[in-house]
Scaffold this motif. Structure first.
Motif, PDB file in Angstrom:
ATOM      1  N   ALA A 252       0.850  -1.190   0.000  1.00  0.00           N
ATOM      2  CA  ALA A 252       0.000   0.000   0.000  1.00  0.00           C
ATOM      3  C   ALA A 252       0.886   1.240   0.000  1.00  0.00           C
ATOM      4  O   ALA A 252       2.049   1.185   0.409  1.00  0.00           O
ATOM      5  N   MET A 253       0.327   2.360  -0.442  1.00  0.00           N
ATOM      6  CA  MET A 253       1.031   3.627  -0.379  1.00  0.00           C
ATOM      7  C   MET A 253       0.565   4.394   0.854  1.00  0.00           C
ATOM      8  O   MET A 253      -0.616   4.360   1.216  1.00  0.00           O
ATOM      9  N   ALA A 254       1.494   5.078   1.495  1.00  0.00           N
ATOM     10  CA  ALA A 254       1.187   5.792   2.728  1.00  0.00           C
ATOM     11  C   ALA A 254       0.373   7.045   2.450  1.00  0.00           C
ATOM     12  O   ALA A 254       0.423   7.611   1.350  1.00  0.00           O
ATOM     13  N   GLU A 255      -0.357   7.489   3.465  1.00  0.00           N
ATOM     14  CA  GLU A 255      -1.000   8.787   3.367  1.00  0.00           C
ATOM     15  C   GLU A 255       0.088   9.844   3.178  1.00  0.00           C
ATOM     16  O   GLU A 255       1.138   9.776   3.796  1.00  0.00           O
ATOM     17  N   GLY A 256      -0.179  10.817   2.314  1.00  0.00           N
ATOM     18  CA  GLY A 256       0.861  11.788   2.008  1.00  0.00           C
ATOM     19  C   GLY A 256       1.838  11.268   0.973  1.00  0.00           C
ATOM     20  O   GLY A 256       3.022  11.602   1.003  1.00  0.00           O
ATOM     21  N   THR A 373      11.694  13.431  -2.871  1.00  0.00           N
ATOM     22  CA  THR A 373      10.357  13.040  -2.437  1.00  0.00           C
ATOM     23  C   THR A 373      10.489  12.328  -1.096  1.00  0.00           C
ATOM     24  O   THR A 373      11.503  11.692  -0.816  1.00  0.00           O
ATOM     25  N   CYS A 374       9.471  12.442  -0.268  1.00  0.00           N
ATOM     26  CA  CYS A 374       9.544  11.786   1.045  1.00  0.00           C
ATOM     27  C   CYS A 374       8.180  11.262   1.479  1.00  0.00           C
ATOM     28  O   CYS A 374       7.812  11.342   2.641  1.00  0.00           O
ATOM     29  N   GLY A 375       7.436  10.756   0.529  1.00  0.00           N
ATOM     30  CA  GLY A 375       6.189  10.053   0.811  1.00  0.00           C
ATOM     31  C   GLY A 375       6.100   8.885  -0.152  1.00  0.00           C
ATOM     32  O   GLY A 375       6.264   9.065  -1.362  1.00  0.00           O
ATOM     33  N   GLY A 376       5.899   7.692   0.338  1.00  0.00           N
ATOM     34  CA  GLY A 376       5.915   6.537  -0.556  1.00  0.00           C
ATOM     35  C   GLY A 376       5.216   5.328   0.031  1.00  0.00           C
ATOM     36  O   GLY A 376       4.054   5.392   0.418  1.00  0.00           O
ATOM     37  N   ILE A 377       5.935   4.223   0.114  1.00  0.00           N
ATOM     38  CA  ILE A 377       5.384   2.941   0.540  1.00  0.00           C
ATOM     39  C   ILE A 377       4.980   3.005   2.022  1.00  0.00           C
ATOM     40  O   ILE A 377       5.694   3.567   2.848  1.00  0.00           O
ATOM     41  N   LYS A 378       3.841   2.422   2.329  1.00  0.00           N
ATOM     42  CA  LYS A 378       3.352   2.427   3.707  1.00  0.00           C
ATOM     43  C   LYS A 378       4.115   1.396   4.533  1.00  0.00           C
ATOM     44  O   LYS A 378       4.191   0.220   4.173  1.00  0.00           O
ATOM     45  N   VAL A 379       4.685   1.859   5.644  1.00  0.00           N
ATOM     46  CA  VAL A 379       5.433   0.975   6.544  1.00  0.00           C
ATOM     47  C   VAL A 379       4.955   1.181   7.972  1.00  0.00           C
ATOM     48  O   VAL A 379       4.359   2.206   8.305  1.00  0.00           O
ATOM     49  N   ASN A 380       5.237   0.197   8.827  1.00  0.00           N
ATOM     50  CA  ASN A 380       4.947   0.356  10.251  1.00  0.00           C
ATOM     51  C   ASN A 380       6.203   0.822  10.977  1.00  0.00           C
ATOM     52  O   ASN A 380       7.215   1.165  10.346  1.00  0.00           O
ATOM     53  N   GLU A 381       6.168   0.816  12.304  1.00  0.00           N
ATOM     54  CA  GLU A 381       7.287   1.333  13.085  1.00  0.00           C
ATOM     55  C   GLU A 381       8.544   0.483  12.976  1.00  0.00           C
ATOM     56  O   GLU A 381       9.631   0.912  13.369  1.00  0.00           O
ATOM     57  N   LYS A 382       8.422  -0.719  12.419  1.00  0.00           N
ATOM     58  CA  LYS A 382       9.591  -1.576  12.207  1.00  0.00           C
ATOM     59  C   LYS A 382      10.090  -1.486  10.763  1.00  0.00           C
ATOM     60  O   LYS A 382      10.986  -2.220  10.378  1.00  0.00           O
ATOM     61  N   ASP A 402      11.953   5.982  -0.172  1.00  0.00           N
ATOM     62  CA  ASP A 402      10.963   5.045  -0.718  1.00  0.00           C
ATOM     63  C   ASP A 402       9.807   4.818   0.250  1.00  0.00           C
ATOM     64  O   ASP A 402       8.726   4.408  -0.164  1.00  0.00           O
ATOM     65  N   ALA A 403      10.030   5.044   1.535  1.00  0.00           N
ATOM     66  CA  ALA A 403       9.005   4.797   2.548  1.00  0.00           C
ATOM     67  C   ALA A 403       8.227   6.069   2.839  1.00  0.00           C
ATOM     68  O   ALA A 403       8.750   7.182   2.747  1.00  0.00           O
ATOM     69  N   GLY A 404       6.962   5.907   3.193  1.00  0.00           N
ATOM     70  CA  GLY A 404       6.142   7.035   3.609  1.00  0.00           C
ATOM     71  C   GLY A 404       5.782   6.908   5.080  1.00  0.00           C
ATOM     72  O   GLY A 404       6.268   6.029   5.784  1.00  0.00           O
ATOM     73  N   GLY A 405       4.931   7.826   5.542  1.00  0.00           N
ATOM     74  CA  GLY A 405       4.427   7.733   6.897  1.00  0.00           C
ATOM     75  C   GLY A 405       5.184   8.527   7.928  1.00  0.00           C
ATOM     76  O   GLY A 405       4.851   8.483   9.113  1.00  0.00           O
ATOM     77  N   LEU A 406       6.218   9.283   7.507  1.00  0.00           N
ATOM     78  CA  LEU A 406       6.992  10.053   8.478  1.00  0.00           C
ATOM     79  C   LEU A 406       6.584  11.521   8.495  1.00  0.00           C
ATOM     80  O   LEU A 406       6.895  12.242   9.437  1.00  0.00           O
ATOM     81  N   TYR A 407       5.881  11.969   7.464  1.00  0.00           N
ATOM     82  CA  TYR A 407       5.546  13.383   7.334  1.00  0.00           C
ATOM     83  C   TYR A 407       4.063  13.569   7.045  1.00  0.00           C
ATOM     84  O   TYR A 407       3.369  12.631   6.659  1.00  0.00           O
ATOM     85  N   GLY A 408       3.599  14.815   7.202  1.00  0.00           N
ATOM     86  CA  GLY A 408       2.254  15.181   6.795  1.00  0.00           C
ATOM     87  C   GLY A 408       2.298  15.687   5.372  1.00  0.00           C
ATOM     88  O   GLY A 408       2.571  14.933   4.445  1.00  0.00           O
ATOM     89  N   ASP A 409       2.105  17.010   5.180  1.00  0.00           N
ATOM     90  CA  ASP A 409       2.112  17.541   3.816  1.00  0.00           C
ATOM     91  C   ASP A 409       3.449  18.161   3.426  1.00  0.00           C
ATOM     92  O   ASP A 409       3.613  18.616   2.297  1.00  0.00           O
ATOM     93  N   SER A 410       4.393  18.216   4.359  1.00  0.00           N
ATOM     94  CA  SER A 410       5.668  18.844   4.022  1.00  0.00           C
ATOM     95  C   SER A 410       6.775  18.356   4.950  1.00  0.00           C
ATOM     96  O   SER A 410       6.527  17.656   5.936  1.00  0.00           O
ATOM     97  N   TYR A 411       7.962  18.780   4.638  1.00  0.00           N
ATOM     98  CA  TYR A 411       9.158  18.408   5.383  1.00  0.00           C
ATOM     99  C   TYR A 411       9.303  19.306   6.607  1.00  0.00           C
ATOM    100  O   TYR A 411       9.051  20.509   6.541  1.00  0.00           O
ATOM    101  N   ASP A 412       9.769  18.753   7.727  1.00  0.00           N
ATOM    102  CA  ASP A 412       9.792  19.486   8.995  1.00  0.00           C
ATOM    103  C   ASP A 412      11.146  20.125   9.292  1.00  0.00           C
ATOM    104  O   ASP A 412      11.670  20.020  10.400  1.00  0.00           O
TER     105      ASP A 412
END
Length: 451
Positions: A252-256, A373-382, A402-412
């Motif tokens: 699956a692809m992550a939100e964002g 880019t910094c939104g991609g594949i949906k991953v869990n905490e592992k 390649d992984a998503g799930g660390l950000y909302g709509d932008s880089y922090d």
């Protein structure tokens, strides 16, 4: 992609790592530390990837940011408390509107101290811990030795360490297809530059190839950008093929998904692959930025503290123009820039090359620049890859861009400068640590299960 032929070679390994940038090299070195046989598949000719464009990484509660050196940050969730893991965690999650997984942030932020120490144990040298703009002093910048690029020097040292530890790397080789059996990964089909198909039999596969920054069609399709001119800065090999390879295997692809590290105006024709030129630096100075309607659309000095925010402001325009005069250029030569940036940073720096580049460019017309880019594949905490039902795809991992799930709509960048570089290394290590935890049949280890 054309159908692959029969493999001409089969390699056995404990873990197959796709990508030899910060994520893949960290995974390879972590695997060696744990006694696992790693095979690295990399499309470029050596270690480095897009990580060579980084300059430093976030570090919390490290020896550089503890005790008297622990920052207190006015913009934090708790502005009177030390800016450690808990405070940074809440600050960043609030910034991202709690879109990311708090468990993923906890896993990442919680091992930063360990990772900084681990990197130093493998020959990486940090020059200092500094701030970007008015942000917290947690950006651990690398020593660059005698090289021009801190990130280039980092990866030169890191790649040499992977080689010293016996990592088998296949360069100029592309990951093409994950091999799945009964819903779990059992290896990878790769193709070298001569068209030879290589089968890697491995019970664990980790993907970290740098995202999809150079695939404009992909990016326009998944991001919110309206700007008709966008400009990727960095390596030109990031086309998203490996993200699509994971999706074809059920990921699956992550939100964002379209989260991008936007960085503001890039003068068209003056910059192609790097942000260390004077022409780029001149374009992002806080002079006057106008959109296609001749309207000013943001406070231009936003760039100094939060280049991601400035980039989003540019992203939301159809076209952008950055205006400055010869008087500005002469002031920058004499006094230094209005906002400190990269090579364009000290008084007395001649800007003849910048003038030449800008004369060859399309006037003051700029595109929206972005680092990665910094939104991609949906991953869990592992960093295990999840399917559309939120279930783990056994033994398949993703990290870095390649992984998503660390950000909302932008880089922090204002709250965790270098968080993407830190995530690259941390996620590579998290994947291998988790793979080691579970008993499984290991191909290279002659049928022995992991302890």
């Amino acid at each position: 992609m054309a159908e692959l032929g029969e493999p001409t070679e089969t390699i056995q390994a404990d873990i197959c790592i796709v990508g030899a940038g910060g994520t893949g090299t960290a995974a390879a070195i972590q695997a060696a530390d744990m006694g696992l046989k790693a095979v690295v598949i990399e499309r470029l000719g050596g270690y480095g990837g897009s990580f060579i464009g980084t300059e430093g990484m976030t570090g919390l509660e490290t020896k550089y940011t503890s005790g008297e050196n622990c920052p207190v940050f006015a913009g934090a969730y708790n502005p009177t408390a030390p800016y450690g893991v808990k405070n940074a965690l809440n600050t960043c999650l609030n910034y991202h509107h709690w879109i990311p997984s708090h468990k993923l942030h906890e896993a990442y932020f919680g091992q930063m101290k360990e990772i900084i120490d681990w990197l130093e144990g493998h020959g990486i040298v940090f020059a200092d811990s500094i701030a970007i703009g008015a942000g917290p002093k947690i950006w651990h910048v690398y020593d660059k030795g005698n090289d021009a690029s801190p990130g280039g020097h980092f990866m030169q040292c890191f790649g040499a360490e992977a080689e010293r530890l016996g990592t088998e790397a296949r360069f100029n080789t592309f990951g093409r297809q994950l091999i799945m059996e009964d819903g779990k990964v059992v290896g990878l089909l790769a193709e070298d530059e001569k068209g030879n198909v290589i089968k890697v039999e491995a019970p664990v596969v980790s993907i970290g190839t740098g995202g999809y920054a150079n695939n404009h069609e992909f990016l326009y399709g998944v991001s919110e950008t309206k700007n008709v001119n966008i400009q990727a800065l960095g390596m030109e090999c990031r086309d998203g093929d490996d993200v699509k390879m994971a999706k074809a295997a059920g990921a699956a692809m992550a939100e964002g998904l379209g989260t991008v590290m936007w960085c503001g105006p890039v003068t068209l024709g003056a910059v192609t692959a790097t942000w260390t030129t004077d022409a780029y630096s001149a374009g992002v100075q806080p002079t006057l930025w106008l959109n296609q309607n001749g309207e000013r659309f943001c406070k231009e000095d936003l760039w100094i503290d939060d280049f991601a925010g400035a980039g989003i402001a540019v992203r939301n325009q159809d076209r952008t123009f950055a205006l400055f005069t010869e008087t500005d250029t002469k002031r920058w030569e004499a006094q230094g820039p209005d906002g400190q940036v990269f090579s364009f940073g000290t008084s007395g720096t001649p800007l003849a090359k910048a003038r030449e580049d800008l004369m060859n460019a399309e006037g003051c017309h700029v595109g929206d620049g972005y680092y990665t880019t910094c939104g991609g594949i949906k991953v869990n905490e592992k960093t295990q890859i999840l399917d559309e039902e939120g279930q783990v795809i056994p033994d398949l991992y993703a990290g870095g861009s390649d992984a998503g799930g660390l950000y909302g709509d932008s880089y922090d960048v204002k709250f965790a400068p270098g968080s993407q570089a830190g995530w690259a290394v941390n996620s590579g290590c998290l994947a291998v640590k988790d793979a080691k935890e579970y008993p499984r049949q290991v191909a290279y280890s002659a049928g022995q299960r992991l302890p």
